[in-house]
Design a protein around this motif. Structure first.
Motif, PDB file in Angstrom:
ATOM      1  N   SER A 118      13.554  22.041  58.220  1.00 32.68           N
ATOM      2  CA  SER A 118      13.705  20.910  57.302  1.00 32.68           C
ATOM      3  C   SER A 118      14.539  21.303  56.089  1.00 32.68           C
ATOM      4  CB  SER A 118      12.329  20.423  56.843  1.00 32.68           C
ATOM      5  OG  SER A 118      12.471  19.353  55.929  1.00 32.68           O
ATOM      6  N   ARG A 119      15.284  20.342  55.553  1.00 32.73           N
ATOM      7  CA  ARG A 119      16.059  20.584  54.341  1.00 32.73           C
ATOM      8  C   ARG A 119      15.752  19.543  53.273  1.00 32.73           C
ATOM      9  NH1 ARG A 119      20.582  17.143  54.735  1.00 32.73           N
ATOM     10  NH2 ARG A 119      21.442  18.153  52.901  1.00 32.73           N
ATOM     11  N   ASP A 120      14.559  18.931  53.370  1.00 26.49           N
ATOM     12  CA  ASP A 120      14.163  17.958  52.349  1.00 26.49           C
ATOM     13  C   ASP A 120      12.674  18.123  52.057  1.00 26.49           C
ATOM     14  OD1 ASP A 120      12.580  16.290  54.208  1.00 26.49           O
ATOM     15  OD2 ASP A 120      14.521  15.739  55.049  1.00 26.49           O
ATOM     16  N   ASP A 121      12.172  17.374  51.090  1.00 28.06           N
ATOM     17  CA  ASP A 121      10.770  17.495  50.670  1.00 28.06           C
ATOM     18  C   ASP A 121       9.794  16.804  51.611  1.00 28.06           C
ATOM     19  OD1 ASP A 121      11.535  18.955  48.461  1.00 28.06           O
ATOM     20  OD2 ASP A 121      11.643  17.202  47.132  1.00 28.06           O
ATOM     21  N   THR A 159      12.008  12.513  63.039  1.00 30.35           N
ATOM     22  CA  THR A 159      10.965  11.654  62.484  1.00 30.35           C
ATOM     23  C   THR A 159      11.334  11.315  61.052  1.00 30.35           C
ATOM     24  OG1 THR A 159       9.254  12.655  63.881  1.00 30.35           O
ATOM     25  CG2 THR A 159       8.511  11.432  61.945  1.00 30.35           C
ATOM     26  N   THR A 160      11.423  10.029  60.755  1.00 26.03           N
ATOM     27  CA  THR A 160      11.788   9.590  59.403  1.00 26.03           C
ATOM     28  C   THR A 160      10.575   9.635  58.480  1.00 26.03           C
ATOM     29  OG1 THR A 160      11.312   7.257  59.854  1.00 26.03           O
ATOM     30  CG2 THR A 160      13.555   8.064  60.343  1.00 26.03           C
ATOM     31  N   PRO A 161      10.807   9.763  57.167  1.00 22.70           N
ATOM     32  CA  PRO A 161      12.098   9.958  56.490  1.00 22.70           C
ATOM     33  C   PRO A 161      12.573  11.408  56.633  1.00 22.70           C
ATOM     34  CG  PRO A 161      10.338   9.918  54.869  1.00 22.70           C
ATOM     35  CD  PRO A 161       9.695   9.620  56.199  1.00 22.70           C
ATOM     36  N   SER A 162      13.872  11.570  56.877  1.00 26.61           N
ATOM     37  CA  SER A 162      14.413  12.911  57.082  1.00 26.61           C
ATOM     38  C   SER A 162      15.911  12.928  56.815  1.00 26.61           C
ATOM     39  CB  SER A 162      14.141  13.382  58.517  1.00 26.61           C
ATOM     40  OG  SER A 162      14.822  14.588  58.796  1.00 26.61           O
ATOM     41  N   ALA A 163      16.376  13.984  56.178  1.00 27.96           N
ATOM     42  CA  ALA A 163      17.807  14.173  55.971  1.00 27.96           C
ATOM     43  C   ALA A 163      18.511  14.499  57.278  1.00 27.96           C
ATOM     44  CB  ALA A 163      18.042  15.296  54.954  1.00 27.96           C
ATOM     45  N   HIS A 164      17.759  14.804  58.327  1.00 27.56           N
ATOM     46  CA  HIS A 164      18.362  15.223  59.586  1.00 27.56           C
ATOM     47  C   HIS A 164      18.900  14.068  60.427  1.00 27.56           C
ATOM     48  CE1 HIS A 164      18.013  19.401  59.222  1.00 27.56           C
ATOM     49  NE2 HIS A 164      16.732  19.545  59.490  1.00 27.56           N
ATOM     50  N   LEU A 223      20.558  13.938  49.774  1.00 23.11           N
ATOM     51  CA  LEU A 223      19.089  13.928  49.707  1.00 23.11           C
ATOM     52  C   LEU A 223      18.499  12.701  49.004  1.00 23.11           C
ATOM     53  CD1 LEU A 223      18.369  17.736  49.123  1.00 23.11           C
ATOM     54  CD2 LEU A 223      18.337  16.428  51.257  1.00 23.11           C
ATOM     55  N   PRO A 224      19.133  12.153  47.957  1.00 19.48           N
ATOM     56  CA  PRO A 224      18.578  10.926  47.371  1.00 19.48           C
ATOM     57  C   PRO A 224      18.777   9.688  48.246  1.00 19.48           C
ATOM     58  CG  PRO A 224      19.957  12.123  45.786  1.00 19.48           C
ATOM     59  CD  PRO A 224      20.227  12.699  47.137  1.00 19.48           C
ATOM     60  N   PHE A 225      19.495   9.806  49.353  1.00 21.53           N
ATOM     61  CA  PHE A 225      19.855   8.647  50.165  1.00 21.53           C
ATOM     62  C   PHE A 225      19.130   8.651  51.516  1.00 21.53           C
ATOM     63  CE2 PHE A 225      23.250   9.420  47.205  1.00 21.53           C
ATOM     64  CZ  PHE A 225      23.665   8.157  46.799  1.00 21.53           C
ATOM     65  N   ILE A 226      17.999   9.332  51.593  1.00 24.01           N
ATOM     66  CA  ILE A 226      17.240   9.400  52.845  1.00 24.01           C
ATOM     67  C   ILE A 226      16.587   8.045  53.130  1.00 24.01           C
ATOM     68  CG2 ILE A 226      15.248  10.467  53.962  1.00 24.01           C
ATOM     69  CD1 ILE A 226      15.915  13.022  52.438  1.00 24.01           C
TER      70      ILE A 226
END
Length: 540
Positions: free
Chosen positions: A286-289, A304-309, A326-329
């Protein structure tokens, strides 16, 4: 939905796409198809939902489906070593790959074998090697990093290694080529008349989107059609063409087969093993919170959302590397959803297929000429957000603008500037006085790959394997040349979008004691060691 087309037109303009064709399946029914722009700018021919586009890596979903058909018929097994089907498959740098690598490893990119698109296909990824010839190259590919094996430890995306699945299909089915098997056992049975693998059918099609690139002055230039012969080693993983209508139909069949396999009722679907194919095998960090799961299956990415992937496989990597995305997930305040998807890109074309099994939703986007970022990725996200009413609403258009700006400056920052350092202030118009001594064939016998240095007047060029396309060589310093062009426009004209590490463009020529050129060293992949190519002695 009409207001969505305004955003799509914005994306088309931002990315430089000549046309966009898209379609939406929701609750198992097609609710919208739409095309904007031209499939052919010279003839002013509009695109429509039956226009065929090169779909690049979306081809892998058809490859996995073809394997699934044979697994269901008992002719293949997912976990049986590939070597049982292809006896000559035996990677020399890690014997465990030959002993244990199976169809799952091949299709989910877990072999750890080096990515060798440039070595095999050249800067424009024009793959000319046959499936059979490709096995020799694959057997000799590096398989370790820092002395440690990468097999089943690294996720290393590799187009040509995936094509081993098509060799397996040919061997066990008895068909002469994968394209024939695909047409007879999947495309015709599903009624996908606008999904094409055969070179002759593609080249004579009268409703084809042509490939373009947008140049610095805003104009578009035509590119070489990326049509692969039936025996190409990359056809099965990169070479298919399809339309929005066909891809929506394929998505519906896929979702229906997956759902029926998950129930107590038997299915007469042509598609088999979809539950296995679309399962995530190789987990992505993962690359997001949000830390939601993301894993690569066989020709599908499961997110699986929410995800930057959601953008992991898209060409919109500048905002990913910088973290600007990242703010646009999507769906940060919505119920989590499993999205099974893939992106596809070859020079001049960009596409995406997203499916959401829980709502029987599929979104298909195809574009031609998308240069400043991947338009299909952005449009796919806009449509996903709209159809599933994901909250909060995210301004994808503004993120696309950031990617486009970074894309336009990338070449200067990552190619022109470091190559300027390599030249140490050398005038790029200069050539060495004995340039004629470089002319000839240079071969790496281990891979069975040749590069050809040619001279026309004072211009020295290189071609790759059986591909006759020439790339001009520029002197960096004595005996070191680069085939990377000096401008982004020429880089685009040459369809070199996947040649992005300037180090892989450097040919370091070496001389013997008598000052004759005896070969060159070439770092054909940024993560691998250099390889030696010997100049071949011409006998008369």
């Amino acid at each position: 939905m009409d207001s969505i087309d305004e955003k799509i037109e914005d994306i088309r303009a931002i990315c430089g796409a000549v046309s966009v064709s898209y379609g939406i399946l929701h609750h198992g029914e097609v609710i919208r198809t739409r095309s904007l722009g031209y499939r052919n700018t010279e003839k002013h021919l509009s695109a429509d939902s039956d226009t065929i586009y090169a779909i690049g890596s979306l081809s892998k979903s058809f490859l996995a489906a073809s394997v699934g058909i044979l697994v269901s018929a008992g002719k293949l097994e997912w976990k049986t070593p590939i070597k049982d089907y292809i006896s000559e498959f035996d990677p020399v740098h890690d014997s465990n790959i030959g002993r244990f690598a199976n169809l799952v490893d091949i299709l989910c990119h877990s072999t750890g074998l080096a990515d060798h698109d440039l070595l095999q296909g050249g800067p424009s990824c024009q793959f000319q090697n046959s499936n059979e010839d490709s096995i020799r190259i694959i057997n000799n590919l590096p398989a370790k990093a820092g002395g440690q094996p990468r097999f089943r430890r690294w996720w290393k995306y590799n187009n040509s290694v995936s094509s081993l699945a098509s060799v397996t299909i040919e061997r066990v089915s008895g068909t002469s080529c994968y394209a024939d098997f695909l047409r007879e056992n999947l495309l015709e049975l599903l009624g996908l008349a606008r999904t094409l693998a055969h070179q002759s059918l593609i080249m004579t099609d009268t409703n084809m989107a042509m490939p373009y690139a947008r140049l610095q002055d805003g104009s578009h230039c035509s590119l070489q059609l990326p049509i692969m012969p039936e025996n190409s080693s990359a056809l099965s993983c990169l070479g298919l063409w399809s339309s929005v209508n066909d891809m929506l139909s394929f998505a519906k069949h896929t979702l229906d087969a997956e759902r029926s396999e998950n129930s107590a009722f038997s299915s007469d679907s042509v598609l088999k093993e979809m539950q296995t194919i679309r399962k995530g095998f190789h987990k992505q960090p993962s690359r997001d919170d949000f830390q939601k799961s993301c894993s690569y299956g066989m020709g599908w990415l499961r997110v699986t959302t929410p995800s930057a992937h959601l953008g992991l496989l898209s060409p919109n990597d500048n905002v990913q590397k910088s973290g600007l995305d990242l703010p646009f997930i999507l769906g940060q305040r919505s119920t989590s959803l499993d999205v099974v998807m893939h992106n596809g890109r070859v020079p001049g074309y960009d596409s995406v297929l997203l499916t959401v099994p829980s709502s029987e939703t599929a979104i298909v986007v195809m574009t031609n000429g998308s240069t400043d970022g991947g338009a299909s990725d952005w449009i796919g996200r806009i449509l996903l957000q709209e159809v599933l009413r994901l909250q909060p609403k995210v301004d994808i258009v503004s993120l696309a603008r950031q990617e486009a700006q970074l894309s336009r400056t990338w070449f200067q920052d990552h190619v022109q500037t470091p190559l300027g350092t390599e030249r140490f202030g050398l005038d790029s118009s200069l050539q060495q006085s004995d340039v004629c001594n470089f002319v000839g064939e240079y071969r790496n016998e281990q891979f069975g790959v040749s590069l050809y240095i040619k001279l026309a007047g004072s211009v020295i060029s290189v071609s790759f394997n059986a591909n006759e396309k020439l790339y001009a060589l520029t002197l960096c310093r004595p005996d070191v040349y680069t085939f990377m062009p000096s401008t982004r426009d020429q880089w685009l004209r040459d369809s070199m979008i996947d040649c992005f590490d300037y180090r892989t463009s450097l040919l370091h020529f070496c001389r013997s004691a008598d000052d004759s050129v005896e070969g060159f060293r070439w770092k054909w992949d940024g993560e691998e060691e250099v390889s030696w190519f010997s100049k071949q002695i011409v006998t008369t």
